[in-house]
Design an enzyme around this catalytic site. Structure first.
Site, PDB file in Angstrom:
ATOM      1  N   THR A 291       0.671  -1.341  -0.041  1.00  0.00           N
ATOM      2  CA  THR A 291       0.018   0.009  -0.024  1.00  0.00           C
ATOM      3  C   THR A 291       0.787   1.148  -0.009  1.00  0.00           C
ATOM      4  O   THR A 291       0.432   2.292  -0.222  1.00  0.00           O
ATOM      5  CB  THR A 291      -1.192   0.111   1.229  1.00  0.00           C
ATOM      6  OG1 THR A 291      -0.160  -0.101   2.554  1.00  0.00           O
ATOM      7  CG2 THR A 291      -2.001  -1.264   1.283  1.00  0.00           C
ATOM      8  N   CYS A 292       2.111   1.067   0.310  1.00  0.00           N
ATOM      9  CA  CYS A 292       2.990   2.445   0.554  1.00  0.00           C
ATOM     10  C   CYS A 292       3.456   2.807  -0.800  1.00  0.00           C
ATOM     11  O   CYS A 292       3.600   4.130  -0.991  1.00  0.00           O
ATOM     12  CB  CYS A 292       4.180   2.118   1.458  1.00  0.00           C
ATOM     13  SG  CYS A 292       3.914   1.647   2.748  1.00  0.00           S
TER      14      CYS A 292
END
Length: 759
Positions: A727-728
């Site tokens: 997700t980063c």
């Protein structure tokens, strides 16, 4: 305005009075203002036609109102000064067209009650009569609903109109009565009553019989007296505590309500005994505790045994927020003490009581709702909220605000209300504007208020350092608003709760763990990555070091606020405790608790308290945190062409890109097979939120604030069986599946099993 006076043991405040005077000077700091505390008081009662009132919240008592307000459309051909006739309820009234008004425009009129109506009931109500007059109206029979007795009122529909009928003194439930309704005239228009709330007649929920079923079970090996163990009983997973006088291998008995073990009927008419389990990452699931029928989180190993680590484990430990509710110094709201407790110690009530104190929803109904589809859950949730709504005849709230001071006026109004007022129907009026709230003004108010309060310029919230689409609480919010920042967090909690209660969408996506806190879902070490990736990675690195004492760490953290550094102890005398390999698990546990709660404890406490001023906590147990975000913020508008055009490819898909067979299958599944819910869930899975940037996928950002386009990374199935998300930097690792069907199945599993393999 009011300000908080905090103690160490609770959260209390002095809140605005019900109706507030207009400020002598414009509010500052993004419309957030400060004022001296005002004495608490109940909202004032006003006439529903008091359009000239200043900003504030006003309680409109339907029983004492001298008239009803109607919304009228000016007929074609009518000019200013001319009169026209309309139906107002069941009466014909004459309306004079005001100056500067054109046909098609809407007017607001007030129709007073006459003496006959005051005696006999609302406008249009007539005593039952055996005589009918074809020239004045027509008679029809209605059946008195269950629970209605002589003198009480009930609603019926006739020719598209809602009529209010007073039950005769000598009548009872189940009897038929005859009422008279006027004949509609085609040459006369119809007015919409805007003083009456949208009464949604919900079918009565069937009450399960209060009978129980006896079960007998053998205490599993290794279980001692007082220890819990889980088992399947009648198709439902339950948590049983071994009695003090029992040992392993001995048979024990316990009882469950038979309604909890009844087969559940699916949409296709078939029944199933499979229990609805909320399965979480790494074995966590929600179960029913036999001792008090509360929902409790448990973690099971592969053999089905309840297994909890003795010390903190970054892979297995989890915590849930716990609020110890206490009476506040203001009678309109509760105070509370917020903490993080081990997930297995967090329990939630499984029953909901209605406004009359009777049981409205049972544990079996909530357990059944947990197994429904997302659409069915939302429908069930809203139907239950409609039954919790305060009856219209007990009054509603008139919310008057000025658009130029929207946030200040809204806060003053909402914070003046009691918890009961929060469940009444709200009618909004923007002072100085001619709009009548038939739903549109309410939608606009929720959007504008939440958009303003989440605005980073106000200093209460900040864009997440990991995901610029999500908002995080500003731990230094007190610097921007030293007197009232906590009041605004309680206000926001109430607005979020009221929006969910009234089916209104809000503007602003929060970081994932805040939705978990609202639900009471387990917080794991992986949640830290979506708050601060650098902190997460540094903590993970500590686990790989041979000797962490060489770093000279202690049980403190350093906060830098506007260049001012402050040392905060994670435990008592933390500055004197060195971090070693022996106490490293406790150190990591303290870091997790600090970043999940401790860093913003006062603000988060008020946000949660405000939210639960409106929403009963058991009602939320049907959702997971991804579903809650979708219900509160709405389904995103996803442009599939833009999504595909702004996607990058790496790994095995780097050379062929969108021409690779697996990539083609991926877009075919997402575009043609997945509905909007699954598209949103996939977006949540990969980016951490269902939000889409206003300018589209081309400006999707990563945790560093730079553009990080949606990326599909190819790898072998041997490397990972299911898709996994980073997700980063908005990347999904998509294995090279052999068939399109296998790809669809694995993606569905990944996005459905909440928290599954997110790195």
């Amino acid at each position: 305005m009011g300000f908080f006076s905090r103690k160490k043991s609770d959260s209390t405040a002095s809140y605005p009075a019900a109706r507030n005077r207009m400020p002598t000077q414009p509010p500052t700091s993004g419309n957030l203002s400060r004022r001296a505390p005002s004495a608490p008081s109940a909202p004032q009662t006003m006439s529903a036609t008091n359009g000239s009132a200043g900003p504030g919240a006003f309680s409109v008592d339907s029983s004492s109102s001298q008239g009803s307000v109607f919304r009228v459309s000016v007929p074609q051909g009518v000019t200013p000064g001319q009169e026209f006739q309309v139906y107002a309820g069941n009466r014909i009234v004459r309306v004079r067209c005001p100056p500067d008004t054109r046909p098609g425009q809407f007017l607001q009129i007030t129709v007073p009650r006459d003496s006959d109506e005051t005696q006999n009931g609302p406008p249009g109500h007539h005593r039952p009569s055996d005589q009918t007059d074809d020239s004045s109206g027509e008679a029809f029979q209605v059946v008195i609903p269950q629970g209605v007795s002589g003198g009480q009122q009930f609603h019926v529909m006739f020719n598209g109109n809602q009529l209010t009928v007073t039950c005769p003194a000598n009548a009872s439930a189940g009897m038929k009565v005859r009422i008279m309704a006027p004949k509609p005239r085609p040459d006369i228009g119809r007015a919409t009553d805007v003083t009456r709330g949208p009464r949604q007649q919900q079918p009565a929920r069937p009450r399960p019989e209060a009978t129980t079923e006896m079960f007998e079970v053998v205490v599993p090996p290794g279980i001692n007296a007082g220890q819990p163990f889980a088992l399947m009983a009648g198709g439902q997973r339950v948590l049983v505590t071994c009695p003090p006088n029992a040992i392993s291998g001995q048979k024990i008995r316990f009882q469950l309500p038979i309604a909890l073990t009844q087969p559940r009927v699916k949409k296709d008419g078939t029944t199933t005994q499979k229990p609805p389990e909320l399965v979480y990452d790494d074995g966590w699931m929600r179960s029913i505790r036999v001792t008090d029928m509360k929902f409790q989180w448990i973690r099971m190993d592969t053999s089905g045994t309840v297994k909890l680590p003795e010390r903190f484990d970054v892979e297995k430990s989890a915590y849930v927020r716990f609020i110890d509710f206490v009476e506040g110094r203001d009678h309109r709201m509760r105070a509370g003490i917020l903490s993080l407790v081990p997930a297995d110690e967090g329990a939630v009530e499984s029953r909901i009581r209605g406004t009359d104190g009777d049981e409205l929803v049972t544990y079996s109904e909530i357990a059944a709702a947990q197994g429904k589809s997302f659409e069915e859950k939302v429908q069930w949730f809203h139907e239950t909220c409609a039954q919790l709504c305060v009856e219209w005849n007990e009054g509603h709230m008139r919310m008057n605000v000025r658009r130029e001071f929207l946030l200040h006026d809204s806060m003053e109004a909402v914070m003046s209300l009691s918890r009961k007022d929060l469940r009444k129907v709200w009618r909004f009026e923007f002072i100085g504007e001619a709009g009548i709230d038939a739903g549109g003004l309410a939608r606009e108010w929720f959007q504008l208020v939440t958009q303003e309060i989440f605005n980073p310029d106000n200093g209460l919230w900040l864009a997440s350092s990991v995901n610029q689409m999500c908002m995080d609480i500003n731990p230094a919010s007190e610097l921007s608003h030293p007197e009232d920042h906590l009041v605004y967090f309680r206000f926001l909690g109430r607005v979020l709760g009221k929006g969910l209660f009234d089916r209104q969408l809000v503007s602003g996506h929060m970081v994932r763990h805040y939705y978990k806190h609202l639900l009471g879902w387990p917080i794991t070490f992986d949640d830290l990555e979506l708050v601060d990736e650098d902190i997460f990675n540094s903590c993970k690195t500590l686990q790989t070091m041979e000797d962490v004492s060489c770093l000279y760490l202690d049980f403190t953290v350093t906060e830098d606020t506007l260049g001012v550094k402050k040392e905060i102890e994670l435990v008592k005398n933390g500055a004197d405790i060195d971090v070693t390999n022996d106490n490293l698990p406790e150190y990591l546990e303290c870091r997790l608790k600090y970043w999940m709660v401790g860093r913003v404890r006062p603000q988060l406490t008020e946000l949660l308290l405000g939210f639960f001023d409106v929403i009963p906590e058991p009602l939320l147990t049907v959702f997971d945190f991804q579903e809650l975000e979708l219900v509160m913020c709405g389904m995103p508008t996803i442009d599939m062409d833009d999504w595909k055009a702004q996607t990058e490819y790496s790994g095995h898909y780097e050379d062929e890109g969108e021409d690779h067979q697996v990539v083609q299958w991926f877009w075919e599944v997402v575009s043609d097979v997945f509905d909007m819910e699954y598209k949103a869930r996939l977006l949540q899975f990969v980016t951490g939120t269902a939000g889409v940037p206003a300018r589209g996928f081309s400006v999707l950002q990563g945790n560093d604030g730079n553009i990080r386009l949606f990326t599909i990374h190819g790898l072998d199935v041997e490397q990972c069986l299911y898709p996994r998300a980073h997700t980063c930097f908005n990347r999904i690792d998509l294995p090279k599946y052999s068939t399109k069907e296998e790809l669809e199945e694995k993606i569905r599993v990944a996005v459905n099993v909440t928290g599954f393999d997110i790195e």
